[in-house]
Design an enzyme around this catalytic site. Structure first.
Site, PDB file in Angstrom:
ATOM      1  N   CYS A  81      50.224  35.861  36.665  1.00 41.86           N
ATOM      2  CA  CYS A  81      49.741  34.528  36.295  1.00 41.86           C
ATOM      3  C   CYS A  81      50.562  33.362  36.823  1.00 41.86           C
ATOM      4  O   CYS A  81      49.999  32.426  37.376  1.00 41.86           O
ATOM      5  CB  CYS A  81      49.678  34.398  34.781  1.00 41.86           C
ATOM      6  SG  CYS A  81      48.417  35.428  34.075  1.00 41.86           S
ATOM      7  N   ALA A 115      37.086  44.548  31.992  1.00 41.07           N
ATOM      8  CA  ALA A 115      37.863  45.325  31.016  1.00 41.07           C
ATOM      9  C   ALA A 115      39.311  45.429  31.470  1.00 41.07           C
ATOM     10  O   ALA A 115      39.869  46.514  31.555  1.00 41.07           O
ATOM     11  CB  ALA A 115      37.246  46.712  30.839  1.00 41.07           C
ATOM     12  N   VAL A 172      43.253  41.124  30.148  1.00 39.76           N
ATOM     13  CA  VAL A 172      42.830  40.093  29.203  1.00 39.76           C
ATOM     14  C   VAL A 172      41.670  40.596  28.352  1.00 39.76           C
ATOM     15  O   VAL A 172      41.739  40.608  27.117  1.00 39.76           O
ATOM     16  CB  VAL A 172      42.431  38.797  29.944  1.00 39.76           C
ATOM     17  CG1 VAL A 172      41.841  37.789  28.970  1.00 39.76           C
ATOM     18  CG2 VAL A 172      43.640  38.206  30.658  1.00 39.76           C
ATOM     19  N   ASN A 199      38.575  39.222  37.430  1.00 34.92           N
ATOM     20  CA  ASN A 199      39.789  38.785  38.127  1.00 34.92           C
ATOM     21  C   ASN A 199      39.534  37.564  39.019  1.00 34.92           C
ATOM     22  O   ASN A 199      38.468  37.416  39.590  1.00 34.92           O
ATOM     23  CB  ASN A 199      40.423  39.930  38.930  1.00 34.92           C
ATOM     24  CG  ASN A 199      39.415  40.963  39.377  1.00 34.92           C
ATOM     25  OD1 ASN A 199      38.294  41.014  38.871  1.00 34.92           O
ATOM     26  ND2 ASN A 199      39.790  41.773  40.326  1.00 34.92           N
ATOM     27  N   THR A 223      41.732  32.799  33.739  1.00 35.62           N
ATOM     28  CA  THR A 223      42.279  31.498  34.136  1.00 35.62           C
ATOM     29  C   THR A 223      41.606  31.076  35.424  1.00 35.62           C
ATOM     30  O   THR A 223      41.558  31.825  36.384  1.00 35.62           O
ATOM     31  CB  THR A 223      43.789  31.591  34.391  1.00 35.62           C
ATOM     32  OG1 THR A 223      44.376  32.223  33.281  1.00 35.62           O
ATOM     33  CG2 THR A 223      44.381  30.213  34.565  1.00 35.62           C
TER      34      THR A 223
END
Ligand code: ADP
Length: 425
Positions: A272, A9, A12, A87, A128
């Site tokens: 990122c 949560a 993203v 994460n 990612t």
């Protein structure tokens, strides 16, 4: 009724699922997390992340078809489609330390999915991750599947913090990567059907798994590269008397280049860009492509150089020492309209100043208000000479100089004061 569960949560998972719930009233969306405080915050009036428009969307759907829960296993076992947006930090030790993505959270999420699933699932990679993660996850799932069919999709998220809700409502594109088998294509279609509730069909692109994974890393690397390119120019502008704002405006008028992401600054930040480039570098090295790896590494090197350069300007203009000097840091997040301070360049700048024993007061209002401060009053209350170092080129340097400030703006012709105080990076 289709049931979606999202593991994680965070920045993203939260906004993405809120928008899916808003646009798909017929779908039940559960966002789960192992962090009780995070889930409590999502269920409260004080959401754990700040994004313009997010609160509105959450309030419209929460309790109807959008739920936040710590009961991870229950929601995973009931879901048809599971998004994983846990994460994936950069590894700090062991093989690939400092570069490769740490997939610990991902792997434990995958094992948990395999453990609790009793029906077929589509598992969507949303965080990612390095190229070919999907393949690894697929192995974990199928080797522990007890006869259940798992289809893995890669659906990288391109939202930008600060404009997440707008980006989600009107995405430039939605990318869905999957296996080129009949089952893989069916899974792609199922996820397409979700997005088709609000995204025009020609913006939903289907690719193979690896193209989808690599596209996300490539997109972030290209964006970061533009920032490093203009920042490299800013150093040259300061050395020659050119004005980087004029240069980037002129460059951006070329329609092949375009005007976006050409503002000189103290450097890129956020969770990122650096992480994804390091990841890309690592993948290139693992595939025996050192030239390609070095090319992308340079984007990060220029970013570090820019942060150092800024600190050196501050220190050198104040007689080569900031020891005991009081410095106010206005703005700490990595860009406006976000409360996110992960990897913000402000951290390195502050560390650099603290290393020289400066005394810092840090202030961040979440939205930018620094253009309109009463600089005359501020000037009157400061020790002289009074300095402003603008890492984002947002203040009106001319006006501030009229008041009496010595002003440093990145990539602009130097204040005469600074010309006499050369900063060596
Ligand atoms: P991002 O910016 O990619 O969204 P965040 O760090 O904001 O990343 O969010 C990731 C979330 O995933 C965190 O809130 C973390 O607690 C959660 N998380 C990590 N591992 C698991 C797991 N195995 N099960 C449930 N939640 C997890």
């Amino acid at each position: 009724m289709v049931k979606i569960c999202c593991i994680g949560a965070g920045y993203v998972g939260g906004p993405t699922m809120a928008v899916i719930a808003l646009k798909c009233p017929s779908i039940e969306v559960a966002v789960v997390d192992i962090s009780i405080t995070r889930i409590n915050a999502w269920n409260s009036d004080q959401l754990p992340i700040y994004e313009p428009g997010l609160e509105d969307v959450v309030k419209q759907c929460r309790g109807k078809n959008l739920f936040f829960s710590t009961d991870v296993e229950k929601h995973v076992s009931e879901a048809d489609i599971i998004f994983v947006s846990v994460n994936t930090p950069t590894k700090t030790r062991g093989l690939g330390a400092g570069k490769a993505a740490d997939l610990t959270y991902w792997e434990s999420a995958a094992r948990m999915i395999a453990d609790v699933s009793k029906s077929n699932k589509i598992v969507v990679e949303k965080s990612t991750v390095p190229v070919k993660t999907a393949e690894a996850i697929e192995k974990i799932l199928t080797h522990n599947s007890k006869g259940i069919n798992f289809q893995i999709l890669s659906n990288p998220e391109f939202l930008a913090e600060g404009t997440a809700i707008q980006d989600l409502l009107k995405p430039d594109r939605v990318l869905i990567g999957g296996r080129e088998t009949p089952d893989g294509q069916k899974a792609i279609q199922a996820l397409k059907d979700v997005y088709a509730h609000w995204v025009p069909e020609d913006r939903i692109l289907a690719t193979n798994l690896w193209s989808a994974e690599l596209s996300k890393l490539a997109a972030n690397a290209f964006l970061a590269q533009r920032i490093s390119s203009v920042n490299a120019m800013s150093a040259l502008c300061e050395a020659t008397g050119a004005d980087v704002t004029q240069v980037s405006h002129a460059v951006g008028k070329d329609s092949r280049i375009g005007p976006k992401f050409l503002n000189a600054s103290v450097g890129f930040g956020g969770s990122c860009f650096q992480k994804d480039i390091l990841n890309l570098v690592y993948i290139c090295e693992c595939n025996g492509l050192p030239e390609v790896a070095n090319y992308w590494k340079q984007v990060i090197k220029v970013n570090d150089y820019q942060k150092n350069r800024f600190v050196n300007r501050v220190v050198s203009s104040m007689f080569n020492t900031v020891s005991g000097k009081k410095i106010a840091v206005l703005g700490f997040a990595f860009k406006k309209d976000t409360g996110d301070t992960r990897e913000t360049p402000a951290i390195d700048v502050c560390k650099g100043l603290l290393g020289d024993k400066a005394r810092l007061s840090i202030y961040d209002p979440q939205v930018n208000e620094f253009k309109t401060l009463d600089y005359q009053r501020i000037y009157d209350n400061m020790r002289k000479p009074a300095f402003v170092f603008d890492g984002r080129n947002i203040v009106n340097a001319e006006k501030l100089r009229e008041i009496g400030f010595i002003v440093y703006s990145i990539g602009k012709p130097l204040d005469p004061w600074l010309e006499d105080m050369p900063a060596v990076a």
